[in-house]
Design an enzyme around this catalytic site. Structure first.
Site, PDB file in Angstrom:
ATOM      1  N   CYS A 177     -60.562 -11.684  19.173  1.00  0.00           N
ATOM      2  CA  CYS A 177     -61.227 -10.749  20.058  1.00  0.00           C
ATOM      3  C   CYS A 177     -63.141 -11.655  18.357  1.00  0.00           C
ATOM      4  CB  CYS A 177     -61.486  -9.934  18.375  1.00  0.00           C
ATOM      5  SG  CYS A 177     -61.328  -9.881  16.696  1.00  0.00           S
ATOM      6  N   CYS A 181     -61.329  -6.561  13.267  1.00  0.00           N
ATOM      7  CA  CYS A 181     -60.414  -5.715  13.632  1.00  0.00           C
ATOM      8  C   CYS A 181     -59.027  -5.592  14.659  1.00  0.00           C
ATOM      9  CB  CYS A 181     -61.418  -4.798  13.888  1.00  0.00           C
ATOM     10  SG  CYS A 181     -62.532  -4.171  13.193  1.00  0.00           S
ATOM     11  N   ARG A 182     -59.781  -6.253  15.707  1.00  0.00           N
ATOM     12  CA  ARG A 182     -58.677  -5.469  16.259  1.00  0.00           C
ATOM     13  C   ARG A 182     -57.741  -7.060  16.375  1.00  0.00           C
ATOM     14  NH1 ARG A 182     -62.667  -6.212  21.272  1.00  0.00           N
ATOM     15  NH2 ARG A 182     -63.621  -6.964  19.188  1.00  0.00           N
ATOM     16  N   SER A 183     -58.193  -8.686  16.611  1.00  0.00           N
ATOM     17  CA  SER A 183     -57.066  -9.711  16.371  1.00  0.00           C
ATOM     18  C   SER A 183     -56.179  -9.495  15.503  1.00  0.00           C
ATOM     19  CB  SER A 183     -57.654 -11.102  16.582  1.00  0.00           C
ATOM     20  OG  SER A 183     -59.098 -11.027  15.785  1.00  0.00           O
ATOM     21  N   ASP A 237     -63.860  -1.934  21.013  1.00  0.00           N
ATOM     22  CA  ASP A 237     -64.446  -2.863  19.936  1.00  0.00           C
ATOM     23  C   ASP A 237     -64.461  -0.920  18.927  1.00  0.00           C
ATOM     24  OD1 ASP A 237     -65.672  -3.120  17.837  1.00  0.00           O
ATOM     25  OD2 ASP A 237     -66.944  -5.026  18.586  1.00  0.00           O
ATOM     26  N   ASN A 263     -63.081 -10.862  14.065  1.00  0.00           N
ATOM     27  CA  ASN A 263     -61.859 -11.116  13.568  1.00  0.00           C
ATOM     28  C   ASN A 263     -61.379 -10.934  12.318  1.00  0.00           C
ATOM     29  OD1 ASN A 263     -60.034 -14.422  12.530  1.00  0.00           O
ATOM     30  ND2 ASN A 263     -59.125 -12.517  13.506  1.00  0.00           N
TER      31      ASN A 263
HETATM   32  P1  4NP Z   1     -63.332  -7.172  15.998  1.00  0.00           P
HETATM   33  O1  4NP Z   1     -64.513  -6.204  15.283  1.00  0.00           O
HETATM   34  O2  4NP Z   1     -64.466  -8.382  16.592  1.00  0.00           O
HETATM   35  O3  4NP Z   1     -62.195  -6.137  16.177  1.00  0.00           O
HETATM   36  O4  4NP Z   1     -62.783  -8.282  14.340  1.00  0.00           O
HETATM   37  C1  4NP Z   1     -65.627  -6.456  15.416  1.00  0.00           C
HETATM   38  C2  4NP Z   1     -65.930  -7.262  13.950  1.00  0.00           C
HETATM   39  C3  4NP Z   1     -67.507  -7.209  13.310  1.00  0.00           C
HETATM   40  C4  4NP Z   1     -68.346  -6.698  15.151  1.00  0.00           C
HETATM   41  C5  4NP Z   1     -67.569  -6.699  15.323  1.00  0.00           C
HETATM   42  C6  4NP Z   1     -66.961  -6.377  16.069  1.00  0.00           C
HETATM   43  N1  4NP Z   1     -69.372  -7.066  13.676  1.00  0.00           N
HETATM   44  O5  4NP Z   1     -70.384  -7.063  14.417  1.00  0.00           O
HETATM   45  O6  4NP Z   1     -70.264  -7.733  12.644  1.00  0.00           O
END
Ligand code: 4NP
Length: 162
Positions: free
Chosen positions: A9, A14-16, A129, A12
């Site tokens: 993602c 939340c989703r992955s 997201d 790294n």
């Molecule tokens: P992820 O979520 O891609 O599912 O881990 C996010 C985590 C952090 C951010 C964006 C999405 N950020 O902008 O910091």
């Protein structure tokens, strides 16, 4: 033969890590501990070294799923370590393809929701997201990961059987 997968993602956190934890959980349920090596990574390095987001960890824990690991960036040389690079959304896929050193590497990149039978048509291929939203976004991510990883694992086990 071991099948090596990396879920990817943006951050790294939340989703992955959720997809990774769900996939490991399904493997444990099926007693298939040896056929797969699973990791996750992010296209960005903003959260490098951090544990999964507490909201993701809490949502997974409610379903008996444990999230582990520390955030890492997916780099060009990582393609060689995996058979499948499973992107969470179209932006992740575009970033990964731009980073792929060869056609063979690019061919490893897929979207998790290609395996989601409940997606809303061919264009609904993103795991949304959840980072800036409320708790329901984290539940949605978990539901999508459970459905999609189950079907992905069915598919990969069938391929491994030949
Ligand atoms: P992820 O979520 O891609 O599912 O881990 C996010 C985590 C952090 C951010 C964006 C999405 N950020 O902008 O910091």
């Amino acid at each position: 033969m071991t099948t090596r997968l990396c879920f990817v993602c943006l951050g790294n956190i939340c989703r992955s890590p959720t997809a990774e934890g769900v996939f490991r959980h399904l493997l444990a349920q099926r007693g298939d501990g040896t056929g797969f090596e699973i990791e996750s990574a992010g296209t960005g390095a903003y959260h490098e070294g951090e544990a999964p987001d507490r909201r993701s960890t809490a949502t997974a824990a409610q379903r008996g799923i444990t999230l582990t690991g520390a955030a890492a960036r997916f780099d060009a040389e990582d393609f060689a370590r995996f058979d499948w690079v499973v992107a969470m959304d179209g932006a992740n896929k575009t970033d990964l393809l731009a980073r792929a050193p060869t056609e063979q590497a690019a061919a490893k990149v897929v979207l998790l929701r290609e395996w989601d039978e409940h997606r809303d048509g061919p264009h609904d291929l993103d795991v949304p997201d959840p980072y800036y939203g409320g708790a329901s976004g984290f539940d949605d991510v978990l539901d999508i990961c459970l459905r999609s990883c189950e079907a992905l694992l069915d598919d990969l086990e069938a391929r491994a059987r030949g």
